[in-house]
Write a protein that holds these residues in place. Structure first.
Motif, PDB file in Angstrom:
ATOM      1  N   TYR A  19       0.826  -1.212   0.000  1.00 10.73           N
ATOM      2  CA  TYR A  19       0.000   0.000   0.000  1.00 10.73           C
ATOM      3  C   TYR A  19       0.857   1.258   0.000  1.00 10.73           C
ATOM      4  CZ  TYR A  19      -4.489  -2.332   0.804  1.00 10.73           C
ATOM      5  OH  TYR A  19      -5.620  -3.075   0.666  1.00 10.73           O
ATOM      6  N   GLY A  20       1.990   1.199   0.693  1.00 10.62           N
ATOM      7  CA  GLY A  20       2.841   2.372   0.760  1.00 10.62           C
ATOM      8  C   GLY A  20       3.425   2.781  -0.576  1.00 10.62           C
ATOM      9  N   SER A  21       3.504   1.847  -1.512  1.00 14.17           N
ATOM     10  CA  SER A  21       4.065   2.167  -2.829  1.00 14.17           C
ATOM     11  C   SER A  21       3.010   2.611  -3.826  1.00 14.17           C
ATOM     12  CB  SER A  21       4.782   0.929  -3.392  1.00 14.17           C
ATOM     13  OG  SER A  21       3.853  -0.122  -3.641  1.00 14.17           O
ATOM     14  N   ILE A  22       1.749   2.637  -3.401  1.00 15.14           N
ATOM     15  CA  ILE A  22       0.671   2.862  -4.365  1.00 15.14           C
ATOM     16  C   ILE A  22       0.512   4.331  -4.728  1.00 15.14           C
ATOM     17  CG2 ILE A  22      -1.851   2.874  -4.534  1.00 15.14           C
ATOM     18  CD1 ILE A  22      -1.875   0.103  -3.410  1.00 15.14           C
ATOM     19  N   ASP A  23       0.481   5.218  -3.722  1.00 12.61           N
ATOM     20  CA  ASP A  23       0.105   6.610  -3.968  1.00 12.61           C
ATOM     21  C   ASP A  23       0.973   7.281  -5.030  1.00 12.61           C
ATOM     22  OD1 ASP A  23      -1.949   6.460  -2.172  1.00 12.61           O
ATOM     23  OD2 ASP A  23      -0.782   7.226  -0.489  1.00 12.61           O
ATOM     24  N   GLY A  24       2.295   7.190  -4.866  1.00  9.95           N
ATOM     25  CA  GLY A  24       3.181   7.840  -5.830  1.00  9.95           C
ATOM     26  C   GLY A  24       3.062   7.237  -7.209  1.00  9.95           C
ATOM     27  N   LEU A  25       3.025   5.908  -7.296  1.00 10.66           N
ATOM     28  CA  LEU A  25       2.904   5.242  -8.596  1.00 10.66           C
ATOM     29  C   LEU A  25       1.591   5.598  -9.266  1.00 10.66           C
ATOM     30  CD1 LEU A  25       3.843   3.108 -10.669  1.00 10.66           C
ATOM     31  CD2 LEU A  25       2.728   1.369  -9.239  1.00 10.66           C
ATOM     32  N   LEU A  26       0.512   5.604  -8.502  1.00 14.07           N
ATOM     33  CA  LEU A  26      -0.802   5.902  -9.077  1.00 14.07           C
ATOM     34  C   LEU A  26      -0.849   7.314  -9.640  1.00 14.07           C
ATOM     35  CD1 LEU A  26      -3.769   4.910  -9.420  1.00 14.07           C
ATOM     36  CD2 LEU A  26      -4.248   6.049  -7.255  1.00 14.07           C
ATOM     37  N   LEU A  27      -0.331   8.280  -8.901  1.00 15.17           N
ATOM     38  CA  LEU A  27      -0.382   9.665  -9.348  1.00 15.17           C
ATOM     39  C   LEU A  27       0.439   9.866 -10.616  1.00 15.17           C
ATOM     40  CD1 LEU A  27      -1.451  12.483  -8.689  1.00 15.17           C
ATOM     41  CD2 LEU A  27       0.610  12.872  -7.335  1.00 15.17           C
ATOM     42  N   VAL A  28       1.634   9.305 -10.656  1.00 12.91           N
ATOM     43  CA  VAL A  28       2.502   9.477 -11.827  1.00 12.91           C
ATOM     44  C   VAL A  28       1.877   8.855 -13.069  1.00 12.91           C
ATOM     45  CG1 VAL A  28       4.718   8.811 -12.832  1.00 12.91           C
ATOM     46  CG2 VAL A  28       4.623   9.667 -10.490  1.00 12.91           C
ATOM     47  N   VAL A  29       1.392   7.632 -12.942  1.00 19.28           N
ATOM     48  CA  VAL A  29       0.803   6.947 -14.100  1.00 19.28           C
ATOM     49  C   VAL A  29      -0.470   7.649 -14.554  1.00 19.28           C
ATOM     50  CG1 VAL A  29      -0.149   4.777 -14.940  1.00 19.28           C
ATOM     51  CG2 VAL A  29       1.840   4.756 -13.439  1.00 19.28           C
ATOM     52  N   THR A  30      -1.295   8.091 -13.608  1.00 23.91           N
ATOM     53  CA  THR A  30      -2.543   8.771 -13.974  1.00 23.91           C
ATOM     54  C   THR A  30      -2.261  10.050 -14.738  1.00 23.91           C
ATOM     55  OG1 THR A  30      -3.642   7.866 -12.014  1.00 23.91           O
ATOM     56  CG2 THR A  30      -4.675   9.747 -13.083  1.00 23.91           C
ATOM     57  N   VAL A  31      -1.351  10.863 -14.237  1.00 30.69           N
ATOM     58  CA  VAL A  31      -1.013  12.118 -14.922  1.00 30.69           C
ATOM     59  C   VAL A  31      -0.470  11.836 -16.322  1.00 30.69           C
ATOM     60  CG1 VAL A  31       0.539  14.107 -14.885  1.00 30.69           C
ATOM     61  CG2 VAL A  31      -0.649  13.414 -12.802  1.00 30.69           C
ATOM     62  N   ALA A  32       0.391  10.829 -16.443  1.00 30.02           N
ATOM     63  CA  ALA A  32       0.963  10.505 -17.752  1.00 30.02           C
ATOM     64  C   ALA A  32      -0.116  10.054 -18.734  1.00 30.02           C
ATOM     65  CB  ALA A  32       2.024   9.412 -17.592  1.00 30.02           C
ATOM     66  N   VAL A  33      -1.020   9.199 -18.279  1.00 31.51           N
ATOM     67  CA  VAL A  33      -2.085   8.702 -19.164  1.00 31.51           C
ATOM     68  C   VAL A  33      -2.994   9.835 -19.610  1.00 31.51           C
ATOM     69  CG1 VAL A  33      -4.174   7.282 -19.218  1.00 31.51           C
ATOM     70  CG2 VAL A  33      -2.051   6.340 -18.315  1.00 31.51           C
ATOM     71  N   VAL A  34      -3.418  10.684 -18.676  1.00 30.22           N
ATOM     72  CA  VAL A  34      -4.314  11.795 -19.022  1.00 30.22           C
ATOM     73  C   VAL A  34      -3.612  12.768 -19.963  1.00 30.22           C
ATOM     74  CG1 VAL A  34      -5.560  13.777 -18.088  1.00 30.22           C
ATOM     75  CG2 VAL A  34      -5.682  11.577 -16.926  1.00 30.22           C
ATOM     76  N   ALA A  35      -2.339  13.048 -19.724  1.00 30.15           N
ATOM     77  CA  ALA A  35      -1.606  13.970 -20.595  1.00 30.15           C
ATOM     78  C   ALA A  35      -1.538  13.446 -22.026  1.00 30.15           C
ATOM     79  CB  ALA A  35      -0.197  14.195 -20.042  1.00 30.15           C
ATOM     80  N   VAL A  36      -1.208  12.171 -22.192  1.00 24.23           N
ATOM     81  CA  VAL A  36      -1.127  11.588 -23.537  1.00 24.23           C
ATOM     82  C   VAL A  36      -2.479  11.655 -24.251  1.00 24.23           C
ATOM     83  CG1 VAL A  36      -0.782   9.434 -24.797  1.00 24.23           C
ATOM     84  CG2 VAL A  36       0.831  10.095 -23.004  1.00 24.23           C
TER      85      VAL A  36
END
Length: 732
Positions: free
Chosen positions: A187-204
């Motif tokens: 769970y501790g690794s989720i927040d940062g990974l989720l935010l980075v991937v979400t921003v990248a997907v939405v930007a593309v």
């Protein structure tokens, strides 16, 4: 004589009524966008410190998810008040493939003695238990809560036992405490990974949608601002109301902010671009766009908020937390997209659309694309279209029969951690005995009789007596069968029936049983209320009782079909063993609340256009873009290392895509054409006729076919065919 020429004046008299609006824009309006931006800057400055604290306020302990009335919750609370507090239960697993040697057994015994000296243990001294295979032995250890945080205890024990590995001897730390620590690390690794991937997907996706070097940044920045505000509000909720927020609710909130916020931005910008062709001043064009899209966007957000708010009635704390946190995320996204984004767009002007700049007085590009052809096909084959679509969704729904049973805790990871490997080794070496103790609390005067009854209960292998305090005595029960197996579950149920009010049965396995029971009860309450809340909002917006039934029926069918598709791929393709018990309930809430959004946009435009085909042509492209963005943001959950997240993200993403490209493009238009004006019963069949300057192009040019819907006044219509040769958007 030149002054008598009729030149310009004559041309002015003979010009056809213009469709553009030339309102006088007061310079006093210029301060409004700046004030809105300044307000958001101040808000973000206040929110950032609180937003950063949300991660530290989340809890992912299974017992924290359950209601206070559950037996396993009561056991955990009582144990916390005993000397030493609750326990971190560990099992050290020593294994050598070729068989344990005498030296290996000596190493294990020395480690058991060292742990007894170094840690504050609960119960009898640690001892080694050899498996029948001759290759494995285990050391059960119960560490008191007073020894420190469970995760730190697990890390310390793993550091110590690492010294015992030599010459092929493997040592792993398992047990419920180690499993909880591995879950916490995940769970501790989720927040940062989720935010980075979400921003990248939405930007593309935004870059692909707008094909502009600048425009895509605005929705992304505004959703980022909304996300910061939502995290701050969610943190304050946890502190002021005692709300239990876990990592799943925090992750879902982040996805909702970016998904819903980007959807609202796409719809607003699309309508704003249309208005810029007919309105000279950007401020007035934005006002017209907000008036046109505002009711649909607000109702869309309202349906999501209403559906999520119903989750407050759930008994599961983890499910209840998703309600207010998700609602906060949607409301923050709505606020940012209807205030901050319009303010920035107005100040930056038309140049933000470069290289396709919507010039005043020109016409948009002709809208005879894919969705015009789809609309024409649906118009000609409305019955065939409706039946075919329902058959496809029904076939996918059959996949629900392939959904496997409940997801066990050891199967909750996409990548197997050390604790799960240790438990699997124990299951192979001790096939008839559980390595996860069942905790029974008995009233102190009845402890002996309760222990005797527990020993005589079928499925119980061993009963040991532990601590006594505060009028309770702790009993450790070892069941026949592996943790969370049907045999162990049956033993727990028999213990609860046999002991009645004289004892409480808890522990990790009992918590899972209570979780399943509570989730089942919640589904019977939440699902009907979500349907009722969304139906009322749709009826108010559409002023109809039939249209909401059409939309809700469509999203329910999509939900079942998405679950069925999950049943077809989770086991065979993903290799998942079981499904999270909250999957049906959560996927239903999100697909119903989010799925009706696109139906709202489509039917709202139908009322405005008074026809199906122009509405589908006008909204098809933007709904498709919004659907792809929303599905992509939820699909981000599938990259997380937890099976429950992957399953939820997959079902919602697939459901949104089915809703976008099948239901909104084919089934809803076909149903609208078949129902005709009955779709709007008991209200009027359409909205009042628009002013001449606002009439649809097809109606102005005489291209609206009123008789194509059997004279019901709800025609199919055609978009502006004559507009194909007129000026289009200026390409800089």
């Amino acid at each position: 004589m030149d002054t008598l020429r009729p030149g310009p004046r004559l041309r002015l008299r003979l010009r056809k009524p213009t469709e553009t609006r030339r309102p006088v824009q007061s310079r006093s309006h210029i301060w409004i966008p700046w004030a809105v931006i300044g307000l958001w800057v101040a808000l973000v400055a206040l929110a950032v410190p609180f937003a950063g604290k949300l991660g530290g306020a989340t809890t992912d302990q299974q017992v924290d998810y359950l209601p206070a009335s559950a037996q396993s919750t009561q056991v955990a609370r009582i144990l916390d008040g005993m000397p030493g507090g609750g326990t971190t239960d560990l099992v050290l697993v020593y294994q050598r493939a070729g068989g344990l040697t005498a030296a290996d057994r000596t190493v294990a015994q020395d480690r058991a003695a060292a742990l007894d000296r170094q840690l504050d243990l609960v119960g009898p001294a640690p001892r080694t238990i050899a498996g029948k295979d001759g290759r494995t032995l285990m050391i059960p250890v119960s560490v008191a809560q007073s020894a420190g945080d469970g995760k730190k205890v697990v890390d310390d024990v793993r550091t110590q036992v690492a010294q015992d590995r030599h010459d092929g001897l493997t040592v792993r730390v398992g047990g419920s405490g180690a499993l909880a620590a591995d879950m916490d690390n995940t769970y501790g690794s989720i927040d940062g990974l989720l935010l980075v991937v979400t921003v990248a997907v939405v930007a593309v996706l935004l870059i692909a949608t707008y094909r502009s070097p600048l425009l895509w940044l605005l929705p992304l920045v505004c959703t980022g601002v909304a996300a910061v505000a939502a995290m701050a509000v969610a943190y304050l909720l946890t502190r002021l109301s005692g709300l239990t927020v876990n990592t799943m609710s925090s992750a879902v909130m982040t996805v909702l902010v970016f998904g819903a916020g980007t959807d609202y931005a796409l719809l607003l910008i699309a309508r704003y671009r249309e208005e810029l062709h007919t309105t000279e001043h950007t401020y007035q064009a934005m006002l017209h766009a907000l008036r046109r899209t505002g009711p649909a966007v607000a109702t869309s957000a309202g349906t999501v908020v209403a559906g999520l708010t119903v989750l407050l009635l759930a008994d599961m704390n983890s499910t209840r937390a998703i309600g207010p946190t998700g609602a906060v995320g949607v409301l923050c996204a709505l606020a940012a997209m209807t205030t901050l984004l319009p303010a920035v767009l107005v100040l930056l002007g038309r140049r933000m659309f470069w290289p396709l700049v919507p010039d005043y007085g020109t016409r948009p590009a002709a809208r005879h694309g894919m969705y015009h052809r789809i609309g024409a096909l649906v118009t000609r084959r409305r019955v065939v279209t409706l039946v075919t679509g329902l058959v496809v969704l029904g076939a996918l729904a059959l996949g629900t029969l392939n959904l496997s049973g409940r997801l066990r805790q050891e199967d909750a990871f996409t990548q197997r951690p050390e604790s799960v490997t240790a438990m699997q080794e124990l299951a192979a070496a001790f096939p008839g005995q559980s390595s996860q103790p069942i905790t029974v609390l008995a009233h102190a005067p009845d402890a002996r009789s309760v222990a005797a009854e527990a020993r005589s209960t079928p499925g119980v292998a061993e009963v040991t007596t532990g601590r006594s305090a505060r009028g309770w005595t702790e009993l450790g029960v070892t069941a026949v069968g592996q943790p969370e197996s049907p045999a162990e579950t049956a033993t727990i149920e028999r213990l609860r029936t046999t002991l009645g009010d004289r004892g409480l049965v808890g522990g990790e396995s009992a918590q899972r049983i209570d979780t399943d029971d509570t989730t089942g009860r919640d589904q019977t309450v939440v699902i009907p209320l979500v349907l009722a809340a969304v139906f009322l909002l749709l009826a108010l917006l559409l002023r109809s009782l039939v249209a909401p039934l059409v939309l809700l029926g469509a999203v329910v069918v999509v939900w079942v079909a998405a679950l069925g598709l999950g049943g077809l791929v989770f086991g065979p393709l993903f290799g998942f063993v079981g499904n999270d018990p909250s999957l049906p309930q959560l996927s239903f809430v999100f697909l119903v609340a989010l799925g009706v959004d696109y139906g709202i946009f489509l039917l709202h435009r139908m009322r405005e256009e008074r026809a199906v085909l122009p509405a589908l042509t006008a909204t098809g492209g933007v709904i498709a873009s919004a659907g792809v963005v929303l599905a992509a943001t939820f699909s981000v959950l599938t990259v997380l290392p937890l099976v429950s997240m992957v399953e939820l993200g997959f079902v919602i993403a697939v459901g949104v895509l089915l809703d976008t490209f099948l239901v909104r493009s084919f089934l809803v238009p076909a149903a609208a054409l078949l129902l005709g004006r009955r779709l709007w019963w008991p209200g009027r069949e359409s909205a009042p006729a628009p002013a001449p300057s606002e009439q649809p192009a097809g109606r102005r040019n005489g291209n609206m076919r009123r008789g194509d819907d059997r004279g019901l006044g709800f025609g199919t219509g055609r978009s502006d065919e004559a507009g194909a040769g007129r000026p289009r958007e200026r390409k800089a």
